[in-house]
Design an enzyme around this catalytic site. Structure first.
Site, mmCIF file in Angstrom:
data_model
loop_
_atom_site.group_PDB
_atom_site.id
_atom_site.type_symbol
_atom_site.label_atom_id
_atom_site.label_comp_id
_atom_site.label_asym_id
_atom_site.label_seq_id
_atom_site.Cartn_x
_atom_site.Cartn_y
_atom_site.Cartn_z
ATOM 1 N N ASN A 106 2.573 -1.386 9.538
ATOM 2 C CA ASN A 106 2.428 0.028 9.888
ATOM 3 C C ASN A 106 3.574 0.487 10.776
ATOM 4 O O ASN A 106 4.128 -0.289 11.549
ATOM 5 C CB ASN A 106 1.100 0.267 10.608
ATOM 6 C CG ASN A 106 -0.078 0.018 9.691
ATOM 7 O OD1 ASN A 106 0.093 -0.049 8.477
ATOM 8 N ND2 ASN A 106 -1.251 -0.127 10.266
ATOM 9 N N ASP A 108 3.061 3.355 12.644
ATOM 10 C CA ASP A 108 2.447 4.396 13.469
ATOM 11 C C ASP A 108 2.386 4.074 14.967
ATOM 12 O O ASP A 108 2.067 4.942 15.775
ATOM 13 C CB ASP A 108 1.043 4.736 12.946
ATOM 14 C CG ASP A 108 0.121 3.519 12.843
ATOM 15 O OD1 ASP A 108 0.244 2.596 13.666
ATOM 16 O OD2 ASP A 108 -0.734 3.508 11.933
ATOM 17 N N HIS A 123 8.054 -3.052 9.453
ATOM 18 C CA HIS A 123 8.621 -1.891 8.753
ATOM 19 C C HIS A 123 9.171 -0.824 9.702
ATOM 20 O O HIS A 123 9.444 0.298 9.276
ATOM 21 C CB HIS A 123 7.579 -1.277 7.812
ATOM 22 C CG HIS A 123 7.241 -2.173 6.653
ATOM 23 N ND1 HIS A 123 6.210 -1.922 5.786
ATOM 24 C CD2 HIS A 123 7.815 -3.328 6.224
ATOM 25 C CE1 HIS A 123 6.155 -2.882 4.866
ATOM 26 N NE2 HIS A 123 7.111 -3.750 5.124
ATOM 27 N N ASN A 218 -11.239 -6.056 4.395
ATOM 28 C CA ASN A 218 -10.883 -4.904 3.565
ATOM 29 C C ASN A 218 -12.135 -4.490 2.795
ATOM 30 O O ASN A 218 -12.842 -5.357 2.287
ATOM 31 C CB ASN A 218 -9.769 -5.325 2.577
ATOM 32 C CG ASN A 218 -9.050 -4.144 1.963
ATOM 33 O OD1 ASN A 218 -9.672 -3.230 1.434
ATOM 34 N ND2 ASN A 218 -7.724 -4.166 2.030
#
Ligand code: NAD
Ligand code: ZN
Length: 245
Positions: A106, A108, A123, A218
């Site tokens: 992520n 964020d 990332h 998940n």
């Protein structure tokens, strides 16, 4: 959480209690309950009729930097309104009890905002921009969301979001640390990732090959379900707090 999972939850709790080192790989799903949409669902999947695969790449940025920046500023706006959820927070508690390394796909920054330290952001980070001339990075957390970020103060070159775009290589130092974490983990948790973006899939497999107990969290089956020793079907914001309770 799906019914009938108590035995599996108990087993993961016991594995965590016996573990010395734990690795965790998170994906967009861990931030879904904070209101940050994943790429494969919701609004991010199609913004102004453009797909993330088109927007997050250098060719598009070279053609139209304003377009790409508008998309990132819009995403910064979404994240600015969001707060870390119970899943992010549970990891801070887990790190008090054992050696936990969080690896995230992520961008964020919500793990950091929850209080996790030493997060490996494979990332990049949505809030950072990077100069295309001298490579300096800067934190734009308090920058305006309605205008394109200013050029580099040092060399006057344009800046880009400091995130890894499609077709770009990951930072090798971070990648090495992530692989080393996978190799030494007694338990490796994979949370909220579809596992179709590399190296997510290989990290889970490497952890398993090196003896880790791999736990998938998940609500849906994914490409990683076959690699997992156990899959807990539920939301990160419910399952992770249950594991540390
Ligand atoms: P993805 O969108 O491919 O998959 C998200 C996964 O999360 C799915 O398997 C889905 O079933 C699961 N999920 C949905 N809600 C969940 C919940 N409440 N709890 C647990 N799991 C849940 O995401 P990805 O695997 O991270 O890959 C997409 C790429 O997009 C990554 O490279 C990432 O950098 C980027 N991305 C990041 C953000 C962010 O920073 N928040 C958001 C969107 C996309
Ligand atoms: Zn510069």
């Amino acid at each position: 959480m799906a019914d009938g999972q108590e035995p599996a939850i108990d087993e993961v709790r016991a594995r965590l209690a016996a573990a010395r080192t734990v690795g965790l790989l998170s994906g967009a799903g861990i931030s879904a309950e904070s209101g940050v949409p994943t790429f494969r669902s919701g609004q991010v999947a199609l913004w102004e009729d453009r797909r993330p695969e088109d927007l997050a790449r250098m060719e598009t940025f070279r053609q139209d930097p304003g377009l790409v920046w508008r998309w990132y500023l819009w995403r910064r706006g979404l994240v600015a309104k969001a707060s870390p959820n119970a899943g992010h927070v549970a990891l801070v508690e887990l790190a008090r009890r054992l050696e936990l390394t969080v690896i995230t796909q992520n961008v964020d920054g919500l793990h950091d905002r929850a209080g996790s330290t030493g997060v490996i952001e494979l990332h990049g980070n949505l809030w950072r921009s990077r100069c295309m001339g001298c490579g300096r990075t800067r934190n734009d957390f308090s920058a305006r969301l309605d205008v394109m970020p200013a050029d580099c103060a040092h060399c006057r070159s344009p800046v880009r979001p400091d995130v890894v775009w499609f077709g770009e290589a990951l930072n090798t130092t971070l990648l090495d640390r992530a692989f080393r974490t996978a190799c030494v983990s007694d338990v490796f948790l994979v949370v909220g990732t579809s596992g179709v973006v590399q190296p997510a899939a290989s990290l889970a497999a490497i952890a398993r090959e090196n003896g880790a107990f791999v736990v998938e969290i998940n609500p849906e089956p994914t490409a990683l379900s076959q690699v997992a020793s156990v899959s807990l079907r539920g939301k990160a914001g419910e399952v992770l707090p249950a594991l540390v309770a």
